[in-house]
Motif scaffolding. Structure first.
Motif, short mmCIF file in Angstrom:
data_model
loop_
_atom_site.label_atom_id
_atom_site.label_comp_id
_atom_site.label_asym_id
_atom_site.label_seq_id
_atom_site.Cartn_x
_atom_site.Cartn_y
_atom_site.Cartn_z
N VAL A 277 47.12 37.11 -16.94
CA VAL A 277 48.33 36.29 -16.97
C VAL A 277 49.35 36.80 -15.95
O VAL A 277 50.25 36.05 -15.54
N LEU A 278 49.23 38.05 -15.53
CA LEU A 278 50.20 38.61 -14.60
C LEU A 278 50.03 38.08 -13.18
O LEU A 278 50.85 38.39 -12.30
N THR A 282 55.37 32.40 -13.64
CA THR A 282 56.16 32.13 -14.84
C THR A 282 55.81 33.10 -15.95
O THR A 282 56.69 33.56 -16.68
N SER A 283 54.53 33.42 -16.10
CA SER A 283 54.13 34.39 -17.13
C SER A 283 54.79 35.74 -16.87
O SER A 283 55.25 36.41 -17.80
N ARG A 284 54.85 36.15 -15.61
CA ARG A 284 55.49 37.42 -15.29
C ARG A 284 56.99 37.37 -15.59
O ARG A 284 57.57 38.34 -16.08
N PHE A 285 57.61 36.23 -15.28
CA PHE A 285 59.04 36.09 -15.54
C PHE A 285 59.32 36.23 -17.04
O PHE A 285 60.25 36.93 -17.45
N VAL A 286 58.53 35.57 -17.86
CA VAL A 286 58.69 35.68 -19.31
C VAL A 286 58.42 37.11 -19.77
O VAL A 286 59.15 37.67 -20.59
N ARG A 300 41.69 52.01 -10.13
CA ARG A 300 40.26 52.13 -10.37
C ARG A 300 40.04 53.35 -11.24
O ARG A 300 40.35 54.47 -10.85
N GLN A 301 39.56 53.14 -12.47
CA GLN A 301 39.32 54.23 -13.41
C GLN A 301 37.81 54.34 -13.65
O GLN A 301 37.24 53.54 -14.39
N GLY A 302 37.20 55.29 -13.02
CA GLY A 302 35.75 55.42 -13.16
C GLY A 302 35.04 54.22 -12.58
O GLY A 302 35.16 53.92 -11.39
N GLU A 303 34.35 53.48 -13.42
CA GLU A 303 33.59 52.31 -12.97
C GLU A 303 34.32 51.01 -13.22
O GLU A 303 33.77 49.94 -12.98
N GLN A 304 35.55 51.07 -13.71
CA GLN A 304 36.23 49.83 -14.06
C GLN A 304 37.63 49.77 -13.43
O GLN A 304 38.26 50.79 -13.18
N ASP A 305 38.07 48.54 -13.18
CA ASP A 305 39.42 48.29 -12.69
C ASP A 305 40.34 48.09 -13.88
O ASP A 305 39.99 47.41 -14.85
N GLU A 306 41.52 48.67 -13.80
CA GLU A 306 42.48 48.53 -14.88
C GLU A 306 43.83 48.05 -14.33
O GLU A 306 44.27 48.48 -13.25
N ASP A 307 44.45 47.16 -15.08
CA ASP A 307 45.84 46.77 -14.83
C ASP A 307 46.71 47.69 -15.66
O ASP A 307 46.57 47.76 -16.88
N VAL A 308 47.63 48.36 -14.99
CA VAL A 308 48.45 49.38 -15.65
C VAL A 308 49.92 49.00 -15.56
O VAL A 308 50.42 48.63 -14.49
#
Length: 375
Positions: A277-278, A282-286, A300-308
């Motif tokens: 949603v980010l 509009t989602s970010r504004f809310v 990138r954390q190990g083998e996976q991508d993370e949104d932090v």
């Protein structure tokens, strides 16, 4: 006829056609202000196909300078807090810190301010002085005060206004503090974005007066809002438009994140709403109203991508990743940000994800919130 007059006429016609200029008093005010006078020290043009963006100076004696002054586009006038076009030979890759906003937005905001004759207006962010001059042409110099944070920018604006014989009250300082000695004002207008509406603006606007400002956050979404100040010192009003973007007031820029927390710790659960949603403005504004101090990054954390999401002020954080079609969130700190974001976005979704033009913002001295329906 001067060289610039046909260009100014064409600009006025263009911004009228798109609905930015809507009334005769503002049209006459805009017709009285030559924009090029505020760009005599030049501007920076983005160099095509550069990443990060490179900027090249365009000076007054170069071909295309005058016509660009009357294009309906924003023109960067300062880079990295101090660098002006005359300081550079070649290109520079740094962040813009001051600009002349595209005229259609400036004039539309002045229309949206809903001024009447003899009203007193405080402008936050003099910038080049162009919008200040239009305000003066509409209301008279004695009714306009303008404050600029940057001393060098303020001096250039003062010089340009003086050349035109325009002499409003010009101040240098922190516009977030307003100007108490000139208060109360009928209107306050900000030409920079704010992270939160300063309590001083509420205090310095008389009841029934309006504050027109762009509210933006550290998730990089912002909207134009017109607030009406009430007798109890609070304010509320509608969101006026979609995706209006201004530079944040310098004191409202995000702090350095510093050392990352241990993102392997915290409590983990399935997320009700995914980090995808980010990607939506509009989602970010809310979401910013739920986690106003959060900053977003992708790791990138190990083998996976993370949104932090990191709240550098409280130490709270959230890390989200997708696994087998599900979103998983892991959070730590005293105020888990994704819990609050899910709550806000959930209520927005329950309301049918209305456009921001159907939203209202409420502001007190301590907080601000977004609602759908009446403010």
């Amino acid at each position: 006829m001067s060289d610039y007059e046909p260009l100014l006429r064409r600009l006025i016609d263009a911004v009228t056609a798109v609905g930015s200029l809507r009334t005769d008093p503002w049209k006459k005010a805009a017709e009285a202000v030559p924009r090029h006078e505020f760009l005599r020290t030049g501007f920076f043009r983005a160099v095509p196909h550069t990443s990060p963006t490179a900027w090249a100076p365009v000076l007054q004696d170069q071909d295309g300078w005058l016509s660009a002054c009357y294009a309906d586009e924003s023109l960067v006038t300062q880079i990295a807090g101090t660098i002006r076009p005359a300081n550079i030979h070649g290109e520079i890759m740094r962040e813009p810190t001051s600009s002349s906003t595209l005229p259609s937005l400036v004039l539309r905001m002045l229309e949206d301010l809903l001024v009447e004759p003899d009203m007193n207006v405080l402008e936050i962010g003099t910038g080049t002085g162009y919008s200040t001059a239009v305000l003066c042409a509409r209301l008279g110099d004695d009714h306009v005060s303008s404050i600029e944070y940057d001393e060098g920018v303020a001096q250039q604006a003062r010089d340009a206004l003086s050349r035109l014989g325009t002499f409003p009250t010009l101040l240098t300082g922190d516009g977030l503090a307003g100007h108490e000695h000139g208060a109360p004002y009928d209107r306050i207008i900000a030409t920079c974005a704010v992270h939160t509406v300063p309590a001083t603006w509420l205090e310095q606007t008389q009841p029934g007066g309006h504050i027109l400002t762009t509210i933006g956050g550290w998730l990089n979404a912002s909207e134009l809002v017109r607030l009406t100040v009430h007798e109890d010192g609070t304010a509320s009003g509608p969101v006026l438009s979609g995706q209006v973007s201004f530079m944040l007031a310098r004191p409202h820029l995000p702090p350095p994140i510093g050392l990352l927390p241990d993102l392997s710790a915290g409590n983990e659960r399935e997320a009700l709403i995914g980090a995808d949603v980010l990607t939506d403005w509009t989602s970010r504004f809310v979401a910013q109203f739920a986690a106003p101090q959060a900053q977003h990054m992708q790791l990138r954390q190990g083998e996976q991508d993370e949104d932090v999401l990191i709240d550098a002020m409280t130490g709270s954080w959230a890390a989200l990743y997708e696994e087998n079609g599900r979103w998983i969130v892991r959070q730590g700190g005293p105020q888990p940000p994704w819990d609050a974001i899910e709550d806000h976005l959930g209520r927005w979704h329950a309301a049918g994800t209305p456009t921001v033009q159907k939203a209202a913002v409420r502001v007190t001295a301590q907080s601000q919130s977004i609602h759908w329906g009446h403010a």
